[in-house]
Design a protein around this motif. Sequence first.
Motif, PDB file in Angstrom:
ATOM      1  N   PHE A   1       0.837  -1.199   0.000  1.00 41.12           N
ATOM      2  CA  PHE A   1       0.000   0.000   0.000  1.00 41.12           C
ATOM      3  C   PHE A   1       0.874   1.252   0.000  1.00 41.12           C
ATOM      4  O   PHE A   1       0.668   2.166  -0.807  1.00 41.12           O
ATOM      5  CB  PHE A   1      -0.926  -0.011   1.209  1.00 41.12           C
ATOM      6  N   PHE A   2       1.857   1.306   0.882  1.00 40.57           N
ATOM      7  CA  PHE A   2       2.709   2.493   0.958  1.00 40.57           C
ATOM      8  C   PHE A   2       3.679   2.574  -0.212  1.00 40.57           C
ATOM      9  O   PHE A   2       4.026   3.662  -0.661  1.00 40.57           O
ATOM     10  CB  PHE A   2       3.441   2.540   2.295  1.00 40.57           C
ATOM     11  N   TYR A   3       4.117   1.429  -0.724  1.00 47.06           N
ATOM     12  CA  TYR A   3       5.012   1.431  -1.878  1.00 47.06           C
ATOM     13  C   TYR A   3       4.305   2.024  -3.100  1.00 47.06           C
ATOM     14  O   TYR A   3       4.846   2.907  -3.772  1.00 47.06           O
ATOM     15  CB  TYR A   3       5.490   0.013  -2.181  1.00 47.06           C
ATOM     16  N   TYR A   4       3.099   1.539  -3.386  1.00 49.42           N
ATOM     17  CA  TYR A   4       2.388   2.050  -4.552  1.00 49.42           C
ATOM     18  C   TYR A   4       1.887   3.477  -4.345  1.00 49.42           C
ATOM     19  O   TYR A   4       1.718   4.220  -5.298  1.00 49.42           O
ATOM     20  CB  TYR A   4       1.225   1.125  -4.931  1.00 49.42           C
ATOM     21  N   ASP A   5       1.637   3.849  -3.102  1.00 50.06           N
ATOM     22  CA  ASP A   5       1.246   5.230  -2.815  1.00 50.06           C
ATOM     23  C   ASP A   5       2.368   6.187  -3.216  1.00 50.06           C
ATOM     24  O   ASP A   5       2.119   7.227  -3.821  1.00 50.06           O
ATOM     25  CB  ASP A   5       0.917   5.377  -1.329  1.00 50.06           C
ATOM     26  N   GLY A   6       3.603   5.823  -2.926  1.00 54.34           N
ATOM     27  CA  GLY A   6       4.734   6.661  -3.310  1.00 54.34           C
ATOM     28  C   GLY A   6       5.068   6.550  -4.788  1.00 54.34           C
ATOM     29  O   GLY A   6       5.432   7.536  -5.430  1.00 54.34           O
ATOM     30  N   MET A   7       4.942   5.357  -5.352  1.00 55.40           N
ATOM     31  CA  MET A   7       5.296   5.151  -6.752  1.00 55.40           C
ATOM     32  C   MET A   7       4.346   5.890  -7.693  1.00 55.40           C
ATOM     33  O   MET A   7       4.771   6.476  -8.687  1.00 55.40           O
ATOM     34  CB  MET A   7       5.265   3.659  -7.088  1.00 55.40           C
ATOM     35  N   LEU A   8       3.060   5.869  -7.366  1.00 52.76           N
ATOM     36  CA  LEU A   8       2.068   6.519  -8.226  1.00 52.76           C
ATOM     37  C   LEU A   8       1.953   8.013  -7.955  1.00 52.76           C
ATOM     38  O   LEU A   8       1.260   8.715  -8.685  1.00 52.76           O
ATOM     39  CB  LEU A   8       0.694   5.870  -8.029  1.00 52.76           C
ATOM     40  N   GLU A   9       2.628   8.476  -6.908  1.00 49.54           N
ATOM     41  CA  GLU A   9       2.496   9.866  -6.469  1.00 49.54           C
ATOM     42  C   GLU A   9       1.023  10.248  -6.350  1.00 49.54           C
ATOM     43  O   GLU A   9       0.551  11.223  -6.926  1.00 49.54           O
ATOM     44  CB  GLU A   9       3.247  10.796  -7.419  1.00 49.54           C
ATOM     45  N   ALA A  10       0.322   9.435  -5.609  1.00 50.76           N
ATOM     46  CA  ALA A  10      -1.128   9.570  -5.499  1.00 50.76           C
ATOM     47  C   ALA A  10      -1.508  10.813  -4.700  1.00 50.76           C
ATOM     48  O   ALA A  10      -0.887  11.152  -3.696  1.00 50.76           O
ATOM     49  CB  ALA A  10      -1.719   8.333  -4.840  1.00 50.76           C
ATOM     50  N   VAL A  11      -2.531  11.481  -5.203  1.00 50.40           N
ATOM     51  CA  VAL A  11      -3.086  12.622  -4.485  1.00 50.40           C
ATOM     52  C   VAL A  11      -3.884  12.098  -3.298  1.00 50.40           C
ATOM     53  O   VAL A  11      -3.755  12.585  -2.185  1.00 50.40           O
ATOM     54  CB  VAL A  11      -3.982  13.467  -5.418  1.00 50.40           C
ATOM     55  N   THR A  12      -4.711  11.110  -3.555  1.00 50.76           N
ATOM     56  CA  THR A  12      -5.476  10.470  -2.487  1.00 50.76           C
ATOM     57  C   THR A  12      -5.316   8.963  -2.618  1.00 50.76           C
ATOM     58  O   THR A  12      -5.239   8.419  -3.710  1.00 50.76           O
ATOM     59  CB  THR A  12      -6.973  10.822  -2.546  1.00 50.76           C
ATOM     60  N   SER A  13      -5.284   8.320  -1.495  1.00 47.86           N
ATOM     61  CA  SER A  13      -5.290   6.861  -1.456  1.00 47.86           C
ATOM     62  C   SER A  13      -6.224   6.450  -0.339  1.00 47.86           C
ATOM     63  O   SER A  13      -6.275   7.104   0.708  1.00 47.86           O
ATOM     64  CB  SER A  13      -3.885   6.314  -1.226  1.00 47.86           C
ATOM     65  N   ARG A  14      -6.979   5.416  -0.599  1.00 48.42           N
ATOM     66  CA  ARG A  14      -7.928   4.977   0.425  1.00 48.42           C
ATOM     67  C   ARG A  14      -8.001   3.464   0.448  1.00 48.42           C
ATOM     68  O   ARG A  14      -7.834   2.797  -0.577  1.00 48.42           O
ATOM     69  CB  ARG A  14      -9.309   5.575   0.211  1.00 48.42           C
ATOM     70  N   LEU A  15      -8.254   2.961   1.629  1.00 46.15           N
ATOM     71  CA  LEU A  15      -8.463   1.539   1.801  1.00 46.15           C
ATOM     72  C   LEU A  15      -9.937   1.233   1.580  1.00 46.15           C
ATOM     73  O   LEU A  15     -10.806   2.017   1.978  1.00 46.15           O
ATOM     74  CB  LEU A  15      -8.062   1.099   3.209  1.00 46.15           C
ATOM     75  N   THR A  16     -10.217   0.125   0.970  1.00 45.59           N
ATOM     76  CA  THR A  16     -11.607  -0.281   0.830  1.00 45.59           C
ATOM     77  C   THR A  16     -12.015  -1.060   2.072  1.00 45.59           C
ATOM     78  O   THR A  16     -11.199  -1.352   2.950  1.00 45.59           O
ATOM     79  CB  THR A  16     -11.799  -1.153  -0.427  1.00 45.59           C
ATOM     80  N   MET A  17     -13.273  -1.425   2.123  1.00 46.87           N
ATOM     81  CA  MET A  17     -13.806  -2.169   3.250  1.00 46.87           C
ATOM     82  C   MET A  17     -13.089  -3.502   3.411  1.00 46.87           C
ATOM     83  O   MET A  17     -12.890  -3.995   4.527  1.00 46.87           O
ATOM     84  CB  MET A  17     -15.302  -2.383   3.021  1.00 46.87           C
ATOM     85  N   TRP A  18     -12.674  -4.097   2.310  1.00 46.18           N
ATOM     86  CA  TRP A  18     -12.061  -5.422   2.347  1.00 46.18           C
ATOM     87  C   TRP A  18     -10.662  -5.408   2.938  1.00 46.18           C
ATOM     88  O   TRP A  18     -10.117  -6.468   3.272  1.00 46.18           O
ATOM     89  CB  TRP A  18     -12.053  -6.035   0.952  1.00 46.18           C
ATOM     90  N   ALA A  19     -10.057  -4.261   3.083  1.00 48.89           N
ATOM     91  CA  ALA A  19      -8.706  -4.181   3.639  1.00 48.89           C
ATOM     92  C   ALA A  19      -8.694  -4.428   5.146  1.00 48.89           C
ATOM     93  O   ALA A  19      -7.657  -4.781   5.697  1.00 48.89           O
ATOM     94  CB  ALA A  19      -8.089  -2.827   3.320  1.00 48.89           C
ATOM     95  N   VAL A  20      -9.816  -4.240   5.813  1.00 46.81           N
ATOM     96  CA  VAL A  20      -9.865  -4.457   7.260  1.00 46.81           C
ATOM     97  C   VAL A  20     -10.384  -5.840   7.625  1.00 46.81           C
ATOM     98  O   VAL A  20     -10.368  -6.216   8.795  1.00 46.81           O
ATOM     99  CB  VAL A  20     -10.706  -3.370   7.966  1.00 46.81           C
TER     100      VAL A  20
END
Length: 156
Positions: free
Chosen positions: A104-123
């Motif tokens: 999650f954090f790797y792709y957040d930095g790689m994509l230079e995401a403005v927003t990132s969110r977890l879906t319901m299935w992540a919990v």
Amino acid sequence: MMQRVYLLLAAVLMGVVSQSVLAEYMAGADGMTYSLGCWKLSDTAGQTISSTPWALMVLAVLVVLLSLFTLFLVFYQHYALQKRMTIYGMLVTVGFMATFAGYFFYYDGMLEAVTSRLTMWAVVPVVVVILQFMSFLAICKKEAAVLAEASNFRLR
């Protein structure tokens, strides 16, 4: 009896998680939305961006198989092995969560995401660990009941 229900629910929930989207990213440069699942990172057009998250699928399938194996051990009353396999299942589920957090954090930095969110299935893996722990407690309780019943038997 209840350990069967807990283990079956844990297996079904991890099976569903393995096929679900776990996180979504909105990239700022191109305005694309990306989805992270257990098999791949893909964009809204369905194009695969990266296939490296396959480790998530391996861990999810391993959790399902451990839960089902432990579920079938319930019928043979091997309490020590049931407890051990349930602990292994919990450890693999925690490993799944740690691996997912890394991706999650790797792709957040790689994509230079403005927003990132977890879906319901992540919990849901947290719920699976709780179900596995409840199954562990039920197995311990059943083992204690069998031992108590066996120790009360005396011939006179």
